[in-house]
Design a protein around this motif. Structure first.
Motif, PDB file in Angstrom:
ATOM      1  N   GLN A 173     -30.088 -59.719  79.045  1.00  0.00           N
ATOM      2  CA  GLN A 173     -31.111 -60.234  78.055  1.00  0.00           C
ATOM      3  C   GLN A 173     -30.055 -60.491  76.652  1.00  0.00           C
ATOM      4  OE1 GLN A 173     -34.312 -61.430  78.497  1.00  0.00           O
ATOM      5  NE2 GLN A 173     -33.745 -61.319  80.709  1.00  0.00           N
ATOM      6  N   LEU A 174     -30.917 -60.744  75.549  1.00  0.00           N
ATOM      7  CA  LEU A 174     -30.050 -60.749  74.478  1.00  0.00           C
ATOM      8  C   LEU A 174     -29.605 -59.438  73.899  1.00  0.00           C
ATOM      9  CD1 LEU A 174     -29.631 -62.436  71.765  1.00  0.00           C
ATOM     10  CD2 LEU A 174     -31.961 -61.746  71.111  1.00  0.00           C
ATOM     11  N   ASP A 175     -30.417 -58.291  73.862  1.00  0.00           N
ATOM     12  CA  ASP A 175     -29.881 -57.287  73.444  1.00  0.00           C
ATOM     13  C   ASP A 175     -28.654 -56.726  73.865  1.00  0.00           C
ATOM     14  OD1 ASP A 175     -31.144 -56.738  75.938  1.00  0.00           O
ATOM     15  OD2 ASP A 175     -32.249 -54.815  75.636  1.00  0.00           O
ATOM     16  N   ARG A 176     -28.725 -56.595  75.282  1.00  0.00           N
ATOM     17  CA  ARG A 176     -27.200 -56.219  75.983  1.00  0.00           C
ATOM     18  C   ARG A 176     -26.096 -57.385  75.560  1.00  0.00           C
ATOM     19  NH1 ARG A 176     -27.348 -51.054  77.275  1.00  0.00           N
ATOM     20  NH2 ARG A 176     -28.909 -50.459  78.664  1.00  0.00           N
ATOM     21  N   PHE A 177     -26.461 -58.581  75.449  1.00  0.00           N
ATOM     22  CA  PHE A 177     -25.412 -59.581  74.956  1.00  0.00           C
ATOM     23  C   PHE A 177     -24.625 -59.130  73.775  1.00  0.00           C
ATOM     24  CE2 PHE A 177     -24.284 -63.641  72.865  1.00  0.00           C
ATOM     25  CZ  PHE A 177     -23.511 -64.037  73.730  1.00  0.00           C
ATOM     26  N   ILE A 178     -25.776 -58.882  72.832  1.00  0.00           N
ATOM     27  CA  ILE A 178     -25.403 -58.486  71.515  1.00  0.00           C
ATOM     28  C   ILE A 178     -24.561 -57.257  71.592  1.00  0.00           C
ATOM     29  CG2 ILE A 178     -25.869 -57.302  69.314  1.00  0.00           C
ATOM     30  CD1 ILE A 178     -28.699 -58.915  69.319  1.00  0.00           C
ATOM     31  N   HIS A 179     -24.841 -56.194  72.399  1.00  0.00           N
ATOM     32  CA  HIS A 179     -24.174 -55.025  72.673  1.00  0.00           C
ATOM     33  C   HIS A 179     -22.697 -55.218  73.096  1.00  0.00           C
ATOM     34  CE1 HIS A 179     -24.604 -50.489  72.815  1.00  0.00           C
ATOM     35  NE2 HIS A 179     -23.699 -50.714  73.707  1.00  0.00           N
ATOM     36  N   ILE A 180     -22.652 -56.097  74.224  1.00  0.00           N
ATOM     37  CA  ILE A 180     -21.301 -56.072  74.958  1.00  0.00           C
ATOM     38  C   ILE A 180     -20.458 -56.852  73.875  1.00  0.00           C
ATOM     39  CG2 ILE A 180     -20.122 -57.798  76.355  1.00  0.00           C
ATOM     40  CD1 ILE A 180     -22.619 -57.314  78.318  1.00  0.00           C
ATOM     41  N   CYS A 181     -20.832 -57.771  73.233  1.00  0.00           N
ATOM     42  CA  CYS A 181     -20.035 -58.855  72.478  1.00  0.00           C
ATOM     43  C   CYS A 181     -19.430 -57.861  71.063  1.00  0.00           C
ATOM     44  CB  CYS A 181     -20.731 -59.913  71.856  1.00  0.00           C
ATOM     45  SG  CYS A 181     -21.037 -61.085  73.219  1.00  0.00           S
ATOM     46  N   MET A 182     -20.300 -56.904  70.584  1.00  0.00           N
ATOM     47  CA  MET A 182     -20.031 -56.152  69.344  1.00  0.00           C
ATOM     48  C   MET A 182     -18.957 -55.135  69.763  1.00  0.00           C
ATOM     49  SD  MET A 182     -23.372 -55.770  67.101  1.00  0.00           S
ATOM     50  CE  MET A 182     -22.552 -55.073  66.033  1.00  0.00           C
ATOM     51  N   GLN A 183     -19.376 -54.431  71.109  1.00  0.00           N
ATOM     52  CA  GLN A 183     -18.184 -53.589  71.358  1.00  0.00           C
ATOM     53  C   GLN A 183     -17.121 -53.928  71.941  1.00  0.00           C
ATOM     54  OE1 GLN A 183     -18.625 -50.440  71.066  1.00  0.00           O
ATOM     55  NE2 GLN A 183     -20.386 -49.469  72.122  1.00  0.00           N
ATOM     56  N   LEU A 184     -17.043 -55.202  72.263  1.00  0.00           N
ATOM     57  CA  LEU A 184     -15.709 -55.679  72.743  1.00  0.00           C
ATOM     58  C   LEU A 184     -15.027 -56.186  71.578  1.00  0.00           C
ATOM     59  CD1 LEU A 184     -14.128 -57.277  74.973  1.00  0.00           C
ATOM     60  CD2 LEU A 184     -15.549 -59.197  74.780  1.00  0.00           C
ATOM     61  N   GLN A 185     -15.562 -56.786  70.339  1.00  0.00           N
ATOM     62  CA  GLN A 185     -15.003 -57.243  69.292  1.00  0.00           C
ATOM     63  C   GLN A 185     -14.471 -55.931  68.539  1.00  0.00           C
ATOM     64  OE1 GLN A 185     -15.186 -59.893  66.960  1.00  0.00           O
ATOM     65  NE2 GLN A 185     -13.795 -59.037  65.744  1.00  0.00           N
ATOM     66  N   SER A 186     -15.178 -54.747  68.616  1.00  0.00           N
ATOM     67  CA  SER A 186     -14.640 -53.507  67.942  1.00  0.00           C
ATOM     68  C   SER A 186     -13.237 -52.878  68.535  1.00  0.00           C
ATOM     69  CB  SER A 186     -15.863 -52.439  67.925  1.00  0.00           C
ATOM     70  OG  SER A 186     -15.339 -51.406  67.351  1.00  0.00           O
ATOM     71  N   LEU A 187     -13.406 -52.953  70.100  1.00  0.00           N
ATOM     72  CA  LEU A 187     -12.476 -52.238  70.692  1.00  0.00           C
ATOM     73  C   LEU A 187     -11.034 -53.492  70.639  1.00  0.00           C
ATOM     74  CD1 LEU A 187     -14.332 -50.802  73.641  1.00  0.00           C
ATOM     75  CD2 LEU A 187     -13.194 -49.663  71.780  1.00  0.00           C
ATOM     76  N   THR A 188     -11.442 -54.669  70.668  1.00  0.00           N
ATOM     77  CA  THR A 188     -10.449 -55.560  70.600  1.00  0.00           C
ATOM     78  C   THR A 188      -9.583 -55.659  69.084  1.00  0.00           C
ATOM     79  OG1 THR A 188     -11.378 -57.333  72.005  1.00  0.00           O
ATOM     80  CG2 THR A 188      -9.511 -58.033  70.397  1.00  0.00           C
ATOM     81  N   ASP A 189     -10.432 -55.257  68.181  1.00  0.00           N
ATOM     82  CA  ASP A 189      -9.658 -55.239  66.859  1.00  0.00           C
ATOM     83  C   ASP A 189      -8.750 -53.893  66.828  1.00  0.00           C
ATOM     84  OD1 ASP A 189     -10.802 -57.449  65.947  1.00  0.00           O
ATOM     85  OD2 ASP A 189     -12.574 -56.408  64.819  1.00  0.00           O
ATOM     86  N   ALA A 190      -9.348 -52.810  67.416  1.00  0.00           N
ATOM     87  CA  ALA A 190      -8.513 -51.522  67.436  1.00  0.00           C
ATOM     88  C   ALA A 190      -7.461 -51.815  68.332  1.00  0.00           C
ATOM     89  CB  ALA A 190      -9.530 -50.276  67.996  1.00  0.00           C
ATOM     90  N   PHE A 191      -7.481 -52.478  69.290  1.00  0.00           N
ATOM     91  CA  PHE A 191      -6.085 -52.700  70.063  1.00  0.00           C
ATOM     92  C   PHE A 191      -5.285 -53.604  69.373  1.00  0.00           C
ATOM     93  CE2 PHE A 191      -3.557 -54.559  73.562  1.00  0.00           C
ATOM     94  CZ  PHE A 191      -3.530 -53.491  74.463  1.00  0.00           C
ATOM     95  N   ARG A 192      -5.777 -54.580  68.722  1.00  0.00           N
ATOM     96  CA  ARG A 192      -4.760 -55.534  68.078  1.00  0.00           C
ATOM     97  C   ARG A 192      -4.126 -54.758  66.952  1.00  0.00           C
ATOM     98  NH1 ARG A 192      -8.471 -58.632  66.071  1.00  0.00           N
ATOM     99  NH2 ARG A 192      -8.552 -60.443  67.201  1.00  0.00           N
ATOM    100  N   GLU A 193      -4.618 -53.943  66.315  1.00  0.00           N
ATOM    101  CA  GLU A 193      -3.917 -52.910  65.172  1.00  0.00           C
ATOM    102  C   GLU A 193      -2.741 -52.252  65.645  1.00  0.00           C
ATOM    103  OE1 GLU A 193      -6.788 -50.215  63.593  1.00  0.00           O
ATOM    104  OE2 GLU A 193      -8.004 -51.929  62.714  1.00  0.00           O
ATOM    105  N   LYS A 194      -2.587 -51.860  66.888  1.00  0.00           N
ATOM    106  CA  LYS A 194      -1.621 -51.278  67.799  1.00  0.00           C
ATOM    107  C   LYS A 194      -0.743 -52.373  68.308  1.00  0.00           C
ATOM    108  CE  LYS A 194      -3.199 -47.057  67.235  1.00  0.00           C
ATOM    109  NZ  LYS A 194      -2.758 -45.889  66.583  1.00  0.00           N
ATOM    110  N   ASP A 195      -1.170 -53.431  68.494  1.00  0.00           N
ATOM    111  CA  ASP A 195      -0.351 -54.445  69.191  1.00  0.00           C
ATOM    112  C   ASP A 195       0.197 -55.280  68.158  1.00  0.00           C
ATOM    113  OD1 ASP A 195       0.907 -56.045  70.848  1.00  0.00           O
ATOM    114  OD2 ASP A 195      -0.850 -57.287  71.495  1.00  0.00           O
TER     115      ASP A 195
END
Length: 244
Positions: free
Chosen positions: A199-221
């Motif tokens: 549903q929408l709530d989980r879609f928001i949650h997945i995408c925001m966590q993915l965005q945040s962790l991707t940004d953290a990984f990109r800072e190291k890479d």
């Protein structure tokens, strides 16, 4: 009859449609394709969603006080704020927000997503938001709802595995079907349905966590090759500081 909106206050009334434009720098926003294994980083102040478009949010009918909205707050956002602020404290808590938002199947937004969104717009770290934060949250949810509808290609009111995989691809993520399946298994509502969806709530949650962790990984890479060498505590620090 019930509104088909994936996210709404459980009241009927006018529709709020502020003018929104796609954030610049995202796939689908008229920008060059991303370089390397990641989507381009979010621009300051932009929603983490990628390829946003205009949408609508169901709001209550304007109250007699709606004309007294403070500067920068839409009168109808104030009207909805007054409806959601059940205890009339002048702030919206996680509990009040959870009671106000429902998915397309009439299930309440989950606690994690409500807390995540409150924390995003809580400038005082008090665990609640004022009318300014709530107005910004309304626009944020509206953008996510529009994106959700864009990827819900069969208009079922939920996002299936194939739709989630397509959504990640269009957002600029290069993720395997196995990873999408893992996320779906983790976040889909428990049901006997052999084809789980979110549903929408989980879609928001997945995408925001993915965005945040991707940004953290990109800072190291720093070379943007999709691989980094991390020590154990570096990994823990990266995750903890980016957990929403």
């Amino acid at each position: 009859g019930p509104s088909p909106c994936p996210s709404r206050c459980p009241v009927s009334g006018a529709r709020l449609t502020p003018s929104l434009s796609p954030p610049q720098g995202f796939p689908g926003a008229g920008q060059p394709p991303p370089v390397g294994p990641y989507p381009p980083p979010a621009t300051p102040g932009a929603s983490p969603a990628r390829g946003l478009s205009e949408g609508k949010v169901t709001a209550p009918m304007a109250s007699p006080h709606a004309g007294n909205a403070p500067p920068g707050v839409d009168p109808e956002a104030l009207s909805w704020f007054q409806t959601v602020d059940v205890d009339h404290s002048g702030f919206i808590s996680v509990k009040e927000l959870k009671q106000a938002l429902v998915n397309n199947n009439w299930s309440s937004f989950n606690d994690e997503t409500c807390l995540l969104m409150i924390n995003m717009f809580d400038k005082t770290r008090s665990g609640r938001i004022d009318v300014y934060g709530f107005s910004a949250l309304l626009r944020f949810i509206q953008q996510w709802r529009s994106l959700f509808q864009q990827y819900d290609r069969d208009q079922s009111g939920s996002i299936s595995f194939s739709e989630l995989q397509q959504a990640f691809s269009q957002m600029g993520y290069n993720l395997s079907p196995q990873f999408s399946q893992l996320l779906l298994a983790r976040y889909a509502q428990r049901s006997p349905n052999p084809n789980p969806s979110i549903q929408l709530d989980r879609f928001i949650h997945i995408c925001m966590q993915l965005q945040s962790l991707t940004d953290a990984f990109r800072e190291k890479d720093t070379a943007l090759v999709g691989n980094v060498r991390l020590g154990y505590e570096d990994f823990l620090t990266m995750v903890v500081t980016r957990m929403l």
